[in-house]
Write a protein that holds these residues in place. Structure first.
Motif, PDB file in Angstrom:
ATOM      1  N   ARG B  29       0.835  -1.187   0.000  1.00 24.80           N
ATOM      2  CA  ARG B  29       0.000   0.000   0.000  1.00 24.80           C
ATOM      3  C   ARG B  29       0.874   1.242   0.000  1.00 24.80           C
ATOM      4  NH1 ARG B  29      -4.624   2.464  -1.142  1.00 24.80           N
ATOM      5  NH2 ARG B  29      -5.327   3.946   0.402  1.00 24.80           N
ATOM      6  N   TYR B  31       0.175   5.664  -0.646  1.00 31.00           N
ATOM      7  CA  TYR B  31      -0.892   6.647  -0.793  1.00 31.00           C
ATOM      8  C   TYR B  31      -0.597   7.556  -1.970  1.00 31.00           C
ATOM      9  CZ  TYR B  31      -2.571   4.947   3.667  1.00 31.00           C
ATOM     10  OH  TYR B  31      -3.058   4.136   4.672  1.00 31.00           O
ATOM     11  N   ARG B  67      -6.424  -1.009   7.999  1.00 31.00           N
ATOM     12  CA  ARG B  67      -7.383  -0.553   6.977  1.00 31.00           C
ATOM     13  C   ARG B  67      -7.448  -1.521   5.795  1.00 31.00           C
ATOM     14  NH1 ARG B  67      -9.118   4.915   7.298  1.00 31.00           N
ATOM     15  NH2 ARG B  67      -9.287   5.022   5.042  1.00 31.00           N
ATOM     16  N   ALA B  70      -9.566  -4.404   7.132  1.00 28.89           N
ATOM     17  CA  ALA B  70     -10.988  -4.028   7.206  1.00 28.89           C
ATOM     18  C   ALA B  70     -11.561  -3.769   5.813  1.00 28.89           C
ATOM     19  CB  ALA B  70     -11.159  -2.790   8.082  1.00 28.89           C
ATOM     20  N   ARG B  71     -10.714  -3.825   4.807  1.00 32.52           N
ATOM     21  CA  ARG B  71     -11.091  -3.577   3.417  1.00 32.52           C
ATOM     22  C   ARG B  71     -11.643  -2.179   3.207  1.00 32.52           C
ATOM     23  NH1 ARG B  71     -12.395  -8.846  -0.040  1.00 32.52           N
ATOM     24  NH2 ARG B  71     -11.543  -7.390  -1.527  1.00 32.52           N
ATOM     25  N   ILE B  72     -11.156  -1.243   4.033  1.00 34.53           N
ATOM     26  CA  ILE B  72     -11.500   0.163   3.817  1.00 34.53           C
ATOM     27  C   ILE B  72     -10.692   0.675   2.633  1.00 34.53           C
ATOM     28  CG2 ILE B  72     -11.383   2.474   4.829  1.00 34.53           C
ATOM     29  CD1 ILE B  72     -11.624   1.038   7.586  1.00 34.53           C
ATOM     30  N   ASP B  73      -9.427   0.254   2.578  1.00 31.47           N
ATOM     31  CA  ASP B  73      -8.564   0.590   1.443  1.00 31.47           C
ATOM     32  C   ASP B  73      -8.237  -0.684   0.677  1.00 31.47           C
ATOM     33  OD1 ASP B  73      -8.504   3.171   2.391  1.00 31.47           O
ATOM     34  OD2 ASP B  73      -6.619   2.893   3.467  1.00 31.47           O
ATOM     35  N   ALA B  74      -8.161  -0.571  -0.616  1.00 31.22           N
ATOM     36  CA  ALA B  74      -7.706  -1.695  -1.434  1.00 31.22           C
ATOM     37  C   ALA B  74      -6.181  -1.638  -1.497  1.00 31.22           C
ATOM     38  CB  ALA B  74      -8.299  -1.597  -2.827  1.00 31.22           C
ATOM     39  N   THR B  86     -17.712  -6.836   8.511  1.00 29.35           N
ATOM     40  CA  THR B  86     -16.613  -6.181   9.205  1.00 29.35           C
ATOM     41  C   THR B  86     -17.074  -4.947   9.956  1.00 29.35           C
ATOM     42  OG1 THR B  86     -15.166  -6.924   7.441  1.00 29.35           O
ATOM     43  CG2 THR B  86     -14.307  -5.209   8.868  1.00 29.35           C
ATOM     44  N   ALA B  87     -16.489  -4.728  11.119  1.00 28.16           N
ATOM     45  CA  ALA B  87     -16.685  -3.466  11.831  1.00 28.16           C
ATOM     46  C   ALA B  87     -15.319  -2.936  12.234  1.00 28.16           C
ATOM     47  CB  ALA B  87     -17.570  -3.663  13.050  1.00 28.16           C
ATOM     48  N   TYR B  88     -15.226  -1.626  12.313  1.00 30.85           N
ATOM     49  CA  TYR B  88     -13.929  -0.960  12.486  1.00 30.85           C
ATOM     50  C   TYR B  88     -14.084   0.161  13.496  1.00 30.85           C
ATOM     51  CZ  TYR B  88     -10.191   2.261  10.858  1.00 30.85           C
ATOM     52  OH  TYR B  88      -9.132   3.124  10.753  1.00 30.85           O
ATOM     53  N   VAL B  89     -13.123   0.270  14.373  1.00 29.31           N
ATOM     54  CA  VAL B  89     -13.082   1.424  15.276  1.00 29.31           C
ATOM     55  C   VAL B  89     -11.841   2.227  14.924  1.00 29.31           C
ATOM     56  CG1 VAL B  89     -12.985   2.236  17.653  1.00 29.31           C
ATOM     57  CG2 VAL B  89     -14.229   0.147  17.108  1.00 29.31           C
ATOM     58  N   PRO B  90     -12.017   3.461  14.458  1.00 29.55           N
ATOM     59  CA  PRO B  90     -10.861   4.253  14.036  1.00 29.55           C
ATOM     60  C   PRO B  90     -10.127   4.816  15.237  1.00 29.55           C
ATOM     61  CG  PRO B  90     -12.849   5.536  13.771  1.00 29.55           C
ATOM     62  CD  PRO B  90     -13.279   4.189  14.276  1.00 29.55           C
ATOM     63  N   VAL B 111     -26.999  -0.014   8.520  1.00 29.63           N
ATOM     64  CA  VAL B 111     -25.979  -0.262   7.485  1.00 29.63           C
ATOM     65  C   VAL B 111     -25.378  -1.658   7.677  1.00 29.63           C
ATOM     66  CG1 VAL B 111     -23.698   0.456   6.651  1.00 29.63           C
ATOM     67  CG2 VAL B 111     -25.465   2.172   7.102  1.00 29.63           C
ATOM     68  N   HIS B 112     -25.258  -2.079   8.952  1.00 29.20           N
ATOM     69  CA  HIS B 112     -24.736  -3.410   9.244  1.00 29.20           C
ATOM     70  C   HIS B 112     -25.772  -4.502   8.987  1.00 29.20           C
ATOM     71  CE1 HIS B 112     -20.710  -2.853  10.898  1.00 29.20           C
ATOM     72  NE2 HIS B 112     -21.130  -1.760  11.473  1.00 29.20           N
TER      73      HIS B 112
END
Lengths: 223, 303
Positions: B29, B31, B67, B70-74, B86-90, B111-112
């Motif tokens: 990854r 950016y 991330r 959590a598959r927030i980013d590819a 999936t659930a994520y706590v930032p 949403v879940h």
């Protein structure tokens, strides 16, 4: 899940009150440019043209209103592409509602006649033609907004001028579906014939789908 | 103390060992195309019913790895496979959302995939458990930092995710809520979910992590069975002796180790302190319920 996402994004848009500025601007635009007794198709063309930049602005609001941390939570739950799609869809639906309301108002107060007030133009079909033009503007505006806001353009200094320029070009460039839809309406008004084009809405849909797909694809790659 | 890894679980019908929640293959990854790589050639899998810890100094890419999981980013290169719920706590949860705590949680519950009513019910239950019930109807921008972190935690836990990703989720929570989150993590793992976390506190859930990954440079290396097996002050165990219905087997999937008890039809369980509530609740709510004969703190010789 998409319904839940759109519901969440709509609530976010409405409660953030950031929709007020573009909607008020649009209302002012109509108040200045549309008066009772003007030819209906000309007024509808004016209202549809104004909807395009307003839609792009609504898209910009919808994709920036969710703070980054909350965006991560939504993206984990629904996937980043779907989460982004929901934001774009919410803006498009809001623009559609605005355009429909404007069409009804304009169709009611305008003169049901051609530009020279000599030929009668039926109010109902004129409103349908207006709705089609609004649809084209909302679709092209969504495409413009999707390609000129995050995650495609992340810096505000680039995004806002790009959005305004792209919206203007979409309205005046020959070959743009938005320009074609507006030309159809003004020509129809001149000739006293209500245009019901198929080409412009189809082209606008294709443009919007491509732009939205590109923006959603980017959303997982550039946070 | 008894390590409560997969081998220690009593279940035969629990999640299969090969159950991968998510897998990275040669993932990297960065950016932006002209930006340096944060991570490269990461190949790892996160299994269901395990706890995964990610370690590394500040700015080494721990959040980036989470991330990706959590598959927030590819990934910019390589592949990621698996689509658990999936659930994520930032790391930082923004208070600037125009909702009340329950309003936001209800939206996230939907949403879940929950219904609105179930989402609202669970939102209230989790806020209550985390000690924030009094703020259920407070607008998020008016919440203290700690309370808004509780909302972030509740958001992730309310829909029983299959993969829970926690990026310094404990930061900002009060001691009681940190403890609740520890237990909630243990419950998720016992229920078969995968949990991956980062925390600046090296003692956080120490001893419970099944796998630990360390990030150095752009590489991720697996270092299981060192730090996480070391005994530490918080790694207390509890010995529970229970009598069951005649001939009954222990419920599958309990954490800890089980052995025969002092009498016929009794069992002796050694479980981590963190898991003890869960085990007791599980046994007492079984049908027919188990009789708990004794509960005492574990000693060095208890295995």
């Amino acid at each position: 899940m998409m319904a839940a996402l759109v519901r969440y994004r709509t609530a976010l848009l409405l409660r953030s009150q950031r929709w007020l500025a573009p909607v008020i601007l649009y209302a002012v635009f109509l108040a200045v440019g549309v008066q009772g007794g003007q030819p209906v198709l000309d007024s509808l063309a004016y209202a549809a043209a104004a909807l395009l930049p307003v839609t792009a602005w609504l898209v910009r609001i919808c994709v920036t209103v969710e703070p980054a941390g909350a965006r991560g939570c939504t993206a984990a739950a629904a996937g980043p592409r779907r989460a982004h799609l929901a934001g774009l869809l919410t803006a498009f639906l809001a623009a559609g509602a605005l355009g429909a309301a404007a069409t009804v108002a304009v169709a009611v107060i305008s003169d049901a006649a051609s530009t020279d007030h000599q030929t009668a133009v039926a109010r109902g079909p004129a409103a349908v033609a207006g709705l089609l033009a609004m649809l084209v503007s909302a679709l092209v505006g969504t495409a413009v907004g999707a390609l000129t806001s995050r995650p495609v353009l992340r810096s505000t200094a680039h995004a806002v001028p790009a959005l305004l320029l792209a919206a203007l070009l979409a309205l005046v460039t020959t070959g743009s579906p938005a320009k074609a839809a507006l030309t159809d309406l003004t020509r129809g008004s001149r000739d006293g014939v209500v245009p019901l084009p198929v080409g412009a809405p189809a082209a606008a849909l294709a443009v919007a789908v491509a732009a939205v797909a590109a923006a959603c694809w980017v959303s997982a790659r550039r946070a | 103390m008894a390590r409560t890894g997969r081998a220690g679980r009593t279940g035969r019908t629990g999640p299969a060992d090969g159950d991968l929640a998510i897998r990275l293959d040669g993932a990297g990854r960065r950016y932006g195309l002209r930006r340096p790589w944060v991570l490269r050639e990461v190949t790892l899998g996160v299994r269901a019913a395990t706890l995964t810890r990610v370690e590394g100094a500040n700015g080494t890419g721990k959040s980036t790895l989470l991330r990706l999981l959590a598959r927030i980013d590819a990934p910019s290169e390589g592949r990621v496979t698996g689509r658990p719920r999936t659930a994520y706590v930032p790391e930082r949860f923004p208070p600037s959302l125009p909702f009340t705590a329950v309003g936001y949680l209800t939206h996230m519950g939907r949403v879940h995939g929950l219904t609105g009513a179930a989402a609202a019910r669970r939102a209230h239950a989790w806020l209550e458990r985390l000690g924030a019930a009094g703020h259920a109807h407070t607008p998020l921008p008016d919440l203290s930092k700690g309370t808004s972190q509780k909302v972030a935690v509740a958001q992730a836990l309310l829909a029983d995710p299959e993969l829970l990703v926690l990026d310094e989720a404990w930061t900002g929570l009060d001691a009681a809520a940190r403890d609740i989150l520890d237990r909630a993590v243990a419950e998720r793992v016992a229920a078969g979910s995968a949990v991956a976390f980062v925390d600046h506190d090296p003692h956080r859930l120490a001893g419970y992590a099944d796998v630990t990954y360390a990030i150095s440079g752009t590489r991720v290396t697996r270092r299981t069975g060192e730090a996480d097996a070391a005994p530490r002050a918080t790694g207390r165990t509890v010995v529970v002796e229970v009598r069951g219905p005649h001939g009954a087997e222990l419920p599958p999937g309990l954490p800890g180790t089980a052995g025969p008890g002092p009498e016929p039809d009794t069992h002796r369980l050694v479980v981590a302190d963190l898991h003890s509530d869960l085990v007791l609740r599980e046994l007492l709510t079984a049908s027919p319920p188990w009789h708990v004969m004794s509960v005492r703190p574990g000693e060095a010789g208890d295995r």
